[in-house]
Design an enzyme around this catalytic site. Structure first.
Site, PDB file in Angstrom:
ATOM      1  N   GLY A  62      29.917  32.096  85.786  1.00 41.80           N
ATOM      2  CA  GLY A  62      30.464  30.850  86.300  1.00 41.80           C
ATOM      3  C   GLY A  62      30.266  30.669  87.796  1.00 41.80           C
ATOM      4  O   GLY A  62      29.972  29.563  88.263  1.00 41.80           O
ATOM      5  N   THR A  63      30.421  31.732  88.562  1.00 41.56           N
ATOM      6  CA  THR A  63      30.274  31.612  90.020  1.00 41.56           C
ATOM      7  C   THR A  63      28.864  31.186  90.399  1.00 41.56           C
ATOM      8  O   THR A  63      28.672  30.295  91.236  1.00 41.56           O
ATOM      9  CB  THR A  63      30.636  32.935  90.708  1.00 41.56           C
ATOM     10  OG1 THR A  63      32.043  33.172  90.546  1.00 41.56           O
ATOM     11  CG2 THR A  63      30.306  32.893  92.194  1.00 41.56           C
ATOM     12  N   GLN A  93      37.091  27.861  81.839  1.00 40.41           N
ATOM     13  CA  GLN A  93      38.350  28.154  81.143  1.00 40.41           C
ATOM     14  C   GLN A  93      38.565  27.284  79.900  1.00 40.41           C
ATOM     15  O   GLN A  93      39.607  27.399  79.236  1.00 40.41           O
ATOM     16  CB  GLN A  93      39.534  27.957  82.107  1.00 40.41           C
ATOM     17  CG  GLN A  93      39.556  28.898  83.276  1.00 40.41           C
ATOM     18  CD  GLN A  93      39.920  30.325  82.883  1.00 40.41           C
ATOM     19  OE1 GLN A  93      40.398  30.587  81.783  1.00 40.41           O
ATOM     20  NE2 GLN A  93      39.688  31.259  83.793  1.00 40.41           N
ATOM     21  N   SER A 134      30.918  30.801  81.518  1.00 39.89           N
ATOM     22  CA  SER A 134      30.872  32.235  81.814  1.00 39.89           C
ATOM     23  C   SER A 134      31.202  33.023  80.555  1.00 39.89           C
ATOM     24  O   SER A 134      32.280  32.855  79.974  1.00 39.89           O
ATOM     25  CB  SER A 134      31.870  32.572  82.926  1.00 39.89           C
ATOM     26  OG  SER A 134      31.724  33.913  83.337  1.00 39.89           O
ATOM     27  N   HIS A 166      32.057  36.145  79.866  1.00 39.80           N
ATOM     28  CA  HIS A 166      33.159  37.097  79.751  1.00 39.80           C
ATOM     29  C   HIS A 166      34.512  36.423  79.583  1.00 39.80           C
ATOM     30  O   HIS A 166      35.525  37.095  79.360  1.00 39.80           O
ATOM     31  CB  HIS A 166      33.169  38.059  80.949  1.00 39.80           C
ATOM     32  CG  HIS A 166      33.682  37.483  82.218  1.00 39.80           C
ATOM     33  ND1 HIS A 166      34.953  37.707  82.686  1.00 39.80           N
ATOM     34  CD2 HIS A 166      33.078  36.707  83.152  1.00 39.80           C
ATOM     35  CE1 HIS A 166      35.110  37.101  83.841  1.00 39.80           C
ATOM     36  NE2 HIS A 166      33.995  36.483  84.146  1.00 39.80           N
ATOM     37  N   THR A 219      14.360  38.062  85.932  1.00 43.64           N
ATOM     38  CA  THR A 219      14.156  38.525  84.563  1.00 43.64           C
ATOM     39  C   THR A 219      15.432  38.326  83.760  1.00 43.64           C
ATOM     40  O   THR A 219      16.513  38.752  84.173  1.00 43.64           O
ATOM     41  CB  THR A 219      13.761  40.013  84.556  1.00 43.64           C
ATOM     42  OG1 THR A 219      12.571  40.181  85.322  1.00 43.64           O
ATOM     43  CG2 THR A 219      13.520  40.496  83.135  1.00 43.64           C
ATOM     44  N   CYS A 276      40.195  35.990  91.065  1.00 43.89           N
ATOM     45  CA  CYS A 276      39.233  36.013  92.168  1.00 43.89           C
ATOM     46  C   CYS A 276      39.907  35.989  93.534  1.00 43.89           C
ATOM     47  O   CYS A 276      39.301  36.343  94.534  1.00 43.89           O
ATOM     48  CB  CYS A 276      38.271  34.826  92.037  1.00 43.89           C
ATOM     49  SG  CYS A 276      37.194  34.940  90.597  1.00 43.89           S
TER      50      CYS A 276
END
Length: 381
Positions: free
Chosen positions: A69-70, A178, A199, A201, A237, A325
């Protein structure tokens, strides 16, 4: 162990770890290589891209793989800014965005762009009328998250889409990190949304992999240049094993959504209603249709959030101080400050974030421990 920090990161599903390991063992070739091993990896990459696109009811060439996401947020803010700078240099982000968006916006301000921050109301929801007043002829981007990561408020993406319907020169970005598995896809991927960040995770995939949805025809400056991967837009890659595992995790998460969400909502409601019986408790999240069912943020007056986090950790219960974060910085939750909550009250905030892995017996155990922790804190504060 009771894990109530799923908004920070989820525990990978066992079958996802097996997929990651199998792909790492069997499809280890570089997808850009000309030989057979490279071709196999390339085909698996294409199949994963198509699976994600199909699940989101989008086209395969609208999905671009990233590290999470970042990176996706940084790419959108910076990539759109420089791609459209000749049209204008005005960007609007909401006042409660994740640091990946807000810090990117601050960096762009140092590069000569003008940033406006759309305020939120006392419930942590973007104020549409004030957002509308910020729009200008030179506005090139509006970025609003689908779900606030600190209190769980759902942002009015459909209403913002309608607001921007007759402004095709403005790119509309949604941070959907989220939202996956917590909201219907149509709530955060409307036809008017041009770009959206995801994201892996956050929905039981492994860390270090995510993707960006970019509508066909929308142009963006690359953030990473090099070997020309991802249609020359994101060179590096590809993480084939992580991507394949993420595609599977997305499918499993969406498949479980209809059954999991009512159960998660029930658990949140039980905790919410029990906490409401205590004196000196401030509950920042709501049990309401415009709040996701998995996030509950509260505080004990006079007790800093990090103290409460460590108190529960002693009982092998893991919660967080709102945004993972920002938690180690020791700052009060930015969302609560934007809502007009005083600093001292905001500093008490802790977040419980539930998932389908959690069970009712864990809720009961948490509430039993909470009673002990609350009594202890009452003596010392």
């Amino acid at each position: 162990m009771i894990y109530f920090d799923n908004s920070a990161t989820t525990i990978p599903y066992p079958e996802i770890l097996r997929t990651y390991q199998d792909v790492s063992n069997k499809f280890f070739g570089n997808p850009s290589s000309l030989h057979n091993l490279g071709d196999k990896a390339s085909r698996l990459l294409a199949a994963s891209r198509k699976q994600i696109a199909d699940l989101l009811r989008k086209e395969a060439d609208e999905i671009f793989f990233t590290s999470g996401g970042t990176e996706s947020d940084n790419w959108v803010l910076k990539g759109i800014a420089f791609e459209k700078a000749h049209y204008g240099k005005h960007i609007i982000v909401s006042d409660i965005e994740h640091p990946a968006v807000k810090e990117s916006a601050k960096w762009l301000a140092d590069q000569g762009f003008e940033i406006s921050y759309a305020p939120v109301d006392s419930r942590g929801v973007v104020a549409l009328d004030q957002l509308a007043n910020l729009l200008r002829p030179d506005t090139i981007l509006v970025s609003v998250m689908a779900v606030n990561n600190e209190i769980g408020s759902i942002q009015p993406i459909q209403a913002i889409s309608e607001l921007l319907a007759d402004r095709p020169t403005i790119s509309f970005h949604v941070d959907a990190v989220q939202a996956v598995g917590k909201l219907p896809i149509s709530a955060y991927l409307t036809d008017r949304v041009d770009l959206a960040s995801f994201s892996g995770h956050k929905f039981h995939a492994v860390r270090g992999v995510g993707f960006l949805y970019k509508k066909v025809g929308r142009r963006i400056t690359p953030l990473l240049t090099g070997g020309g991967q991802e249609k020359n837009l994101r060179s590096t890659t590809e993480n084939v094993a992580g991507i394949a595992a993420m595609a599977k995790a997305l499918r499993l998460t969406l498949d479980k959504e209809a059954v999991a969400l009512p159960q998660i909502a029930k658990m949140k409601t039980i905790i919410h209603d029990e906490l409401a019986n205590y004196d000196d408790i401030t509950i920042f999240s709501e049990v309401a249709a415009d709040f996701v069912p998995n996030i509950l943020t509260f505080g004990i007056r006079g007790v800093r959030g990090e103290v409460l986090v460590h108190a529960f950790e002693e009982h092998d219960i893991y919660i967080s101080t709102t945004s993972a974060c920002s938690s180690k910085a020791g700052k009060p939750a930015g969302t609560l400050i934007a809502m007009g909550i005083p600093d001292k009250v905001a500093q008490t905030a802790v977040r419980i974030s539930l998932d389908d892995d959690n069970e009712m017996i864990q809720i009961e155990q948490f509430l039993t421990v909470f009673k002990q922790v609350y009594a202890r804190m009452k003596k010392v504060r």
